[in-house]
Design a protein around this motif. Structure first.
Motif, PDB file in Angstrom:
ATOM      1  N   ARG A   1       1.065  -1.270  -0.001  1.00 39.32           N
ATOM      2  CA  ARG A   1      -0.037   0.258  -0.046  1.00 39.32           C
ATOM      3  C   ARG A   1       0.995   1.338   0.041  1.00 39.32           C
ATOM      4  O   ARG A   1       1.901   1.290   0.672  1.00 39.32           O
ATOM      5  CB  ARG A   1      -0.933  -0.087   1.186  1.00 39.32           C
ATOM      6  N   ASP A   2       0.258   2.213  -0.706  1.00 37.78           N
ATOM      7  CA  ASP A   2       1.095   3.460  -0.603  1.00 37.78           C
ATOM      8  C   ASP A   2       0.786   4.296   0.622  1.00 37.78           C
ATOM      9  O   ASP A   2      -0.011   3.888   1.493  1.00 37.78           O
ATOM     10  CB  ASP A   2       0.764   4.142  -2.010  1.00 37.78           C
ATOM     11  N   ASP A   3       1.042   5.632   0.709  1.00 41.58           N
ATOM     12  CA  ASP A   3       0.725   6.448   1.544  1.00 41.58           C
ATOM     13  C   ASP A   3      -0.588   6.867   1.806  1.00 41.58           C
ATOM     14  O   ASP A   3      -1.031   7.212   2.939  1.00 41.58           O
ATOM     15  CB  ASP A   3       1.556   7.870   1.573  1.00 41.58           C
TER      16      ASP A   3
ATOM     17  N   GLU B   1      -3.576   0.013  -2.856  1.00 37.82           N
ATOM     18  CA  GLU B   1      -2.744  -1.006  -3.464  1.00 37.82           C
ATOM     19  C   GLU B   1      -2.415  -0.595  -4.854  1.00 37.82           C
ATOM     20  O   GLU B   1      -3.191   0.074  -5.551  1.00 37.82           O
ATOM     21  CB  GLU B   1      -3.306  -2.467  -3.179  1.00 37.82           C
ATOM     22  N   GLY B   2      -1.290  -1.167  -5.072  1.00 42.43           N
ATOM     23  CA  GLY B   2      -0.578  -1.272  -6.481  1.00 42.43           C
ATOM     24  C   GLY B   2      -1.674  -1.549  -7.628  1.00 42.43           C
ATOM     25  O   GLY B   2      -2.419  -2.782  -7.269  1.00 42.43           O
TER      26      GLY B   2
ATOM     27  N   GLU C   1       4.679   0.184 -10.323  1.00 42.71           N
ATOM     28  CA  GLU C   1       5.061   0.881  -9.088  1.00 42.71           C
ATOM     29  C   GLU C   1       4.679   0.167  -7.664  1.00 42.71           C
ATOM     30  O   GLU C   1       5.119   0.593  -6.588  1.00 42.71           O
ATOM     31  CB  GLU C   1       4.718   2.263  -9.003  1.00 42.71           C
ATOM     32  N   SER C   2       4.180  -1.079  -7.842  1.00 45.28           N
ATOM     33  CA  SER C   2       3.669  -1.798  -6.707  1.00 45.28           C
ATOM     34  C   SER C   2       4.693  -2.223  -5.965  1.00 45.28           C
ATOM     35  O   SER C   2       5.675  -2.732  -6.256  1.00 45.28           O
ATOM     36  CB  SER C   2       2.727  -3.023  -7.317  1.00 45.28           C
TER      37      SER C   2
END
Length: 226
Positions: free
Chosen positions: A147-149, A153-154, A185-186
């Motif tokens: 997960r990103d900020d 999810e990617g 970018e995952s």
């Protein structure tokens, strides 16, 4: 993120059906509650003129009419058939009541010359099998994700390249498929299981398929006699 062309994008959000089953696990295991008779299958869903799923045929060849015609955001075309996974209860007279339904991403082989890029980021290959009617190859893939900020999810990109169709010494033909995968970018913090399928050709159909997948444990080759 760079994309394959042609491609299928898999948004790796936990589906409501999986979440729903985990919430009901205790009553399900005891044979109690609304999910005590729940079944899960891959199937082909028939959609009517009102964009409602009205019946389905499982990969085991069982046909059911839906007692609750179903709509979903991904049903965009009327009078067609979608590849799906379903959680359902059987009811009387060849009918079924759907509890949850999701689209099963379907890859169609394209000539390798159609791809400007051919990324082969590794995946986990958990399982693969030919459906009873010989129309599809199902695959269980393990995709690394995170997960990103913002908590999202990617997104992975998948496609299927047809490298060649080879004439064998016994006059049969083998189609050589190769899974293309772009991690994008995952991040790779944890693993998600995702099922996808391959739609096999009906015209100029080969006698067998050789499928190559790059995995974290090396290149895996699976062969299927059609």
């Amino acid at each position: 993120m760079k994309r394959l062309s042609p491609s299928i994008l898999l948004g790796l959000l936990l589906s409501s059906s999986i979440f729903l089953l985990s919430c009901e696990r205790d009553s399900y295991e005891k044979g109690e509650g609304s999910y005590s008779l729940l079944q899960a299958d891959f199937a082909c869903l028939t959609v009517d003129s009102e964009k409602r799923g009205v019946s389905f045929m499982t990969d085991e060849g069982e046909h059911y009419l839906l007692s609750n015609p179903t709509k979903a955001s991904w049903i965009e075309t009327a009078d067609t058939v979608y590849r799906t996974y379903l959680y359902y209860n059987k009811v009387e007279d060849g009918r079924a009541y759907v509890k949850s339904i999701g689209i099963l991403p379907t890859l169609i082989p394209h000539d390798v010359k159609d791809f400007k890029r051919q990324p082969q980021d590794p995946v986990g290959m958990e399982s693969s099998w030919l459906t009873r009617d010989g129309k599809y190859i199902n695959m269980g893939l393990l995709l690394k994700n995170g997960r990103d900020d913002n908590g999202k999810e990617g997104i992975h990109s998948l496609a299927l390249a047809l490298d060649e169709v080879r004439q064998n010494s016994d006059h049969t033909k083998t189609a050589y498929y190769r899974l293309l995968h772009d991690q994008g970018e995952s991040p790779q913090y944890y693993t998600n299981r995702r099922y996808v399928c391959i739609l096999l050709p009906t015209e100029e159909r080969p006698d067998s398929v050789c499928l190559t997948v790059k995995t974290y444990d090396g290149v895996v080759v699976r062969k299927f006699k059609l």
